[in-house]
Design an enzyme around this catalytic site. Structure first.
Site, PDB file in Angstrom:
ATOM      1  N   ARG A 254      14.439  -7.088  -3.122  1.00 37.53           N
ATOM      2  CA  ARG A 254      13.336  -6.189  -3.427  1.00 37.53           C
ATOM      3  C   ARG A 254      13.885  -4.714  -3.473  1.00 37.53           C
ATOM      4  O   ARG A 254      14.483  -4.307  -2.489  1.00 37.53           O
ATOM      5  CB  ARG A 254      12.284  -6.304  -2.534  1.00 37.53           C
ATOM      6  CG  ARG A 254      11.492  -4.832  -2.408  1.00 37.53           C
ATOM      7  CD  ARG A 254       9.892  -5.168  -2.082  1.00 37.53           C
ATOM      8  NE  ARG A 254       9.670  -5.498  -0.769  1.00 37.53           N
ATOM      9  CZ  ARG A 254       9.772  -4.715   0.405  1.00 37.53           C
ATOM     10  NH1 ARG A 254      10.080  -3.510   0.385  1.00 37.53           N
ATOM     11  NH2 ARG A 254       9.509  -5.236   1.764  1.00 37.53           N
ATOM     12  N   HIS A 258       7.993  -1.641  -0.346  1.00 38.57           N
ATOM     13  CA  HIS A 258       6.761  -2.772  -0.296  1.00 38.57           C
ATOM     14  C   HIS A 258       5.828  -2.294  -1.414  1.00 38.57           C
ATOM     15  O   HIS A 258       5.376  -2.983  -2.248  1.00 38.57           O
ATOM     16  CB  HIS A 258       6.211  -3.127   0.846  1.00 38.57           C
ATOM     17  CG  HIS A 258       4.855  -3.837   0.905  1.00 38.57           C
ATOM     18  ND1 HIS A 258       4.717  -4.928   0.488  1.00 38.57           N
ATOM     19  CD2 HIS A 258       3.818  -3.432   1.001  1.00 38.57           C
ATOM     20  CE1 HIS A 258       3.496  -5.422   0.564  1.00 38.57           C
ATOM     21  NE2 HIS A 258       2.896  -4.458   0.895  1.00 38.57           N
ATOM     22  N   TYR A 267      13.260   0.755   7.789  1.00 41.95           N
ATOM     23  CA  TYR A 267      13.817  -0.281   8.182  1.00 41.95           C
ATOM     24  C   TYR A 267      14.794  -0.947   7.491  1.00 41.95           C
ATOM     25  O   TYR A 267      15.489  -1.957   7.753  1.00 41.95           O
ATOM     26  CB  TYR A 267      12.411  -1.395   7.961  1.00 41.95           C
ATOM     27  CG  TYR A 267      11.799  -1.484   7.000  1.00 41.95           C
ATOM     28  CD1 TYR A 267      10.691  -1.038   6.528  1.00 41.95           C
ATOM     29  CD2 TYR A 267      12.171  -2.502   5.539  1.00 41.95           C
ATOM     30  CE1 TYR A 267       9.989  -1.069   5.255  1.00 41.95           C
ATOM     31  CE2 TYR A 267      11.650  -2.560   4.565  1.00 41.95           C
ATOM     32  CZ  TYR A 267      10.518  -1.831   4.506  1.00 41.95           C
ATOM     33  OH  TYR A 267       9.832  -1.902   3.240  1.00 41.95           O
TER      34      TYR A 267
END
Lengths: 348, 327
Positions: A254, A258, A267
């Site tokens: 990805r 998100h 993160y």
């Protein structure tokens, strides 16, 4: 970039699809990426409220879609599947109508957040936001098709995070017991929002779990469109032949946060992100097409122009489209619901 | 008309609907070879085969989730949850999925699903075989919640639920499966989902109940009749959507309302009925609306004396009627 070698021209996997299909697959990936990038810009401009997309996962999605018979096989996508539904036949305008939450959004008429895909025409079953809930639906849909004697296959997609949900287990287990023609298509991008795979499961990947259900499980390079195509096509064939469901795990990345409400720098390191980008499936596929003589700079230039015009048109069209009518807000609560949502009084 | 037990009326409804419509399937734990722990589905697998009467894994979310997928793809599944107490793992599927499929797809998809579950107390079932779960579902638009109180209604309402294009939570008062008997019409018929029923006409007060409590309320009403108080009894039959008109009309006539339910008192159906009467019938009320319900304990305890201490019974209902009539 790896130097082009003479061996690359003898790319046996290219024979899996007709040359026109290969070029079409590339076009779909480029289009999906461009739509996706525009959605982020529109969100940052304040024109659309929320974005959740799938950059980096285009090869997995287009590869899977090309292995299905659009409008015949049943699909239960998840919220990253822009390229998948595009490849199944949802139009760029329709996707943008969903992003803008307009009345003509075919997925929900502006009722759901973007990327909660639904289309009766394309046999895409409506989905929700809690992850994994669609996995038992896939088993049920397959059960219904089989009872009617149809040969349709069901593909349900989800992230590796969803495989931690009870519904994953309950849906796969049911389909396995009844040998239903379901392809459980996991797009493992390594991250469930901020939680990495190693904190999601104590095995190397979701496909390994297939053994626990007594079904086939295949892990495949999700950045390789043709590898995914082959895996899903084989799984679909297995399902149609009465050999039961398959877990196909596409190992992918990805490239974006998100959602538009997420900051993935918290993160993920910049180094990791750069490393992921080196595995971008779109230039990789372009190189394969060029090596096979199916693509060149001039074609690329024409495609880029065409895609830019398509995305402009889709965004403009959606922005100009009417908002949902607030007077319709009580419609479709029940089959026969009138303005007050009451199902029987209105007809009494 | 033949007199039948409620459990037999339910089985007849399933049998007739399976025979009438090939898209009807029955699924759940133990529903096949065993025929259900209450034998509601006994014999159906022999008649319709394991493809349509499906013994599922012990997994409530999966049972409902699979049924939802089947319903979206053209079947009319009747999913059984063995006891309503075990329905919670399937709440997400029922509430987040089934109830919203029509709305969230702007009418493109529908979910003609029935979730059957035995519910309720009075069978010495303890905390986890006694619960009243109806209010959780009645709160959710998009779900219909049906609770029959007699065999004829059980059969007719279940047939209507199976033919309904929306998801229906069909709760069966298990204490009444064998205890409640009644005449059941011959042949095919449905009882429409929605309208309540005037179970007994009266003048001095209206008692509103459903399921097993309807019977206790009827007995209490008969006792009050002998004492000179005429009680009208409304059987809700459908909790969602609620038949507000029948409740309001009855209370406008009698001027007094008692709601009887074995669910916990707080935020149960009595709260909703009382609120409706406050909104729509306040100036017809001669007394405050009363409730007889289970106190707010986390489901009925197992020991007989403890269960009896919390459940409404004919005495407590009759006493509430007496006091209400006197105000």
């Amino acid at each position: 970039m790896a130097p082009r070698s003479p061996a690359a021209t003898a790319d046996p996997d290219l024979a899996l699809l007709e040359p026109e299909k290969l070029v079409e697959a590339y076009r779909l990936m480029v289009l999906a990426r461009a739509l996706d990038e525009r959605m982020w810009i529109l969100q940052r401009q304040g024109k659309v409220p929320f974005v959740i997309t799938g950059q980096g996962q285009e090869a997995a999605q287009v590869g899977a879609a090309l292995a299905l018979r659009a409008g015949h096989d049943i699909v239960l996508p998840y919220y990253r599947d822009i390229a998948l539904v595009l490849a199944l036949g949802m139009s760029p305008r329709e996707l943008m109508l969903s992003a803008f939450a307009r009345a003509a959004d075919p997925n929900s008429g502006g009722r759901q957040m973007p990327n909660h895909f639904s289309s009766r025409r394309l046999r895409i079953l409506t989905g929700s936001s809690p992850v994994g809930t669609q996995i038992p639906h896939a088993a049920g849909a397959a059960l219904a098709s089989r009872l009617r004697g149809e040969d349709s296959v069901v593909l349900v997609s989800f992230g590796e995070g969803a495989s931690s949900e009870g519904d994953f287990h309950e849906g796969v287990n049911f389909a396995a017991i009844h040998r239903l023609p379901v392809v459980f298509f996991c797009e493992n991008n390594g991250w469930a929002i901020s939680v990495p795979s190693r904190r999601q499961m104590n095995v190397e990947g979701v496909a390994r779990r297939a053994a626990g259900y007594g079904i086939a499980g295949v892990a495949v390079d999700g950045q390789d469109l043709l590898a995914v195509y082959r895996a899903v096509a084989e799984a679909a064939e297995r399902g149609r032949g009465g050999e039961g469901p398959t877990i196909v795990e596409a190992l992918t990345y990805r490239f974006v946060p998100h959602s538009s409400d997420d900051d993935d720098r918290i993160y993920r390191s910049a180094d990791e992100m750069a490393e992921m980008r080196r595995r971008d499936p779109i230039p990789a596929f372009r190189e394969r097409l060029e090596a096979a003589g199916l693509w060149d700079e001039a074609k690329e230039e024409r495609l880029r122009q065409e895609v830019a015009a398509t995305v402009d048109d889709a965004a403009d069209h959606a922005e100009r489209s009417p908002q949902p009518d607030p007077a319709t807000v009580m419609q479709h609560v029940f089959a026969s619901s009138g303005r007050d949502g009451h199902p029987w009084r209105s007809s009494a | 008309m033949a007199v039948k037990r409620m459990i037999d009326a339910i089985r007849e409804a399933l049998d007739e609907e399976l025979a009438r419509d090939e898209s009807v399937i029955v699924m759940g734990e133990d529903v096949g070879v065993k025929g259900g722990v209450f034998v509601a589905t006994k014999g159906l697998i022999d008649r319709y085969g394991p493809e349509r009467v499906i013994d599922t894994p012990l997994a409530e979310s999966g049972i409902v989730g699979v049924a939802i997928g089947a319903a979206m793809n053209g079947l009319r599944p009747v999913a059984e949850i063995q006891f309503a107490d075990f329905i919670y793992p399937a709440m997400d599927q029922i509430i987040s999925e089934a109830a919203r499929i029509r709305y969230r797809s702007n009418g493109e998809w529908q979910c003609p699903l029935v979730v059957r579950a035995p519910y309720g107390a009075g069978v010495r079932g303890g905390l986890y075989h006694s619960q009243s779960v109806e209010s959780f579902f009645a709160h959710v638009p998009g779900l219909k919640v049906v609770i029959p109180s007699n065999p004829a209604d059980a059969k007719g309402l279940l047939k209507a639920a199976i033919r309904d294009d929306d998801p229906v939570v069909f709760l069966e008062p298990k204490r009444g499966y064998r205890a409640i008997q009644g005449e059941v019409p011959e042949g095919d018929y449905v009882v429409p989902i929605g309208p309540a029923r005037i179970a007994r006409e009266g003048e001095h007060l209206t008692a509103i109940a459903y399921g097993m409590m309807l019977h206790l309320t009827m007995q209490a009403a008969e006792r009050l009749e002998r004492e000179g108080v005429s009680v009208e009894v409304v059987d809700l039959r459908t909790l969602a959507p609620l038949d507000r008109a029948t409740i309001v009309e009855s209370v406008k006539k009698t001027g007094r309302a008692l709601v009887v339910y074995e669910d916990n008192r707080t935020l149960g159906m009595g709260a909703e009925v009382a609120a409706i009467l406050a909104e729509e019938a306040l100036f017809h009320l001669d007394a405050p609306v009363r409730r007889v319900a289970m106190p707010d304990v986390p489901a009925t305890p197992y020991a007989a004396v403890l269960e009896d201490a919390v459940l409404p019974n004919v005495d407590t209902i009759a006493q509430a009627m007496r006091e209400l009539a006197r105000v």
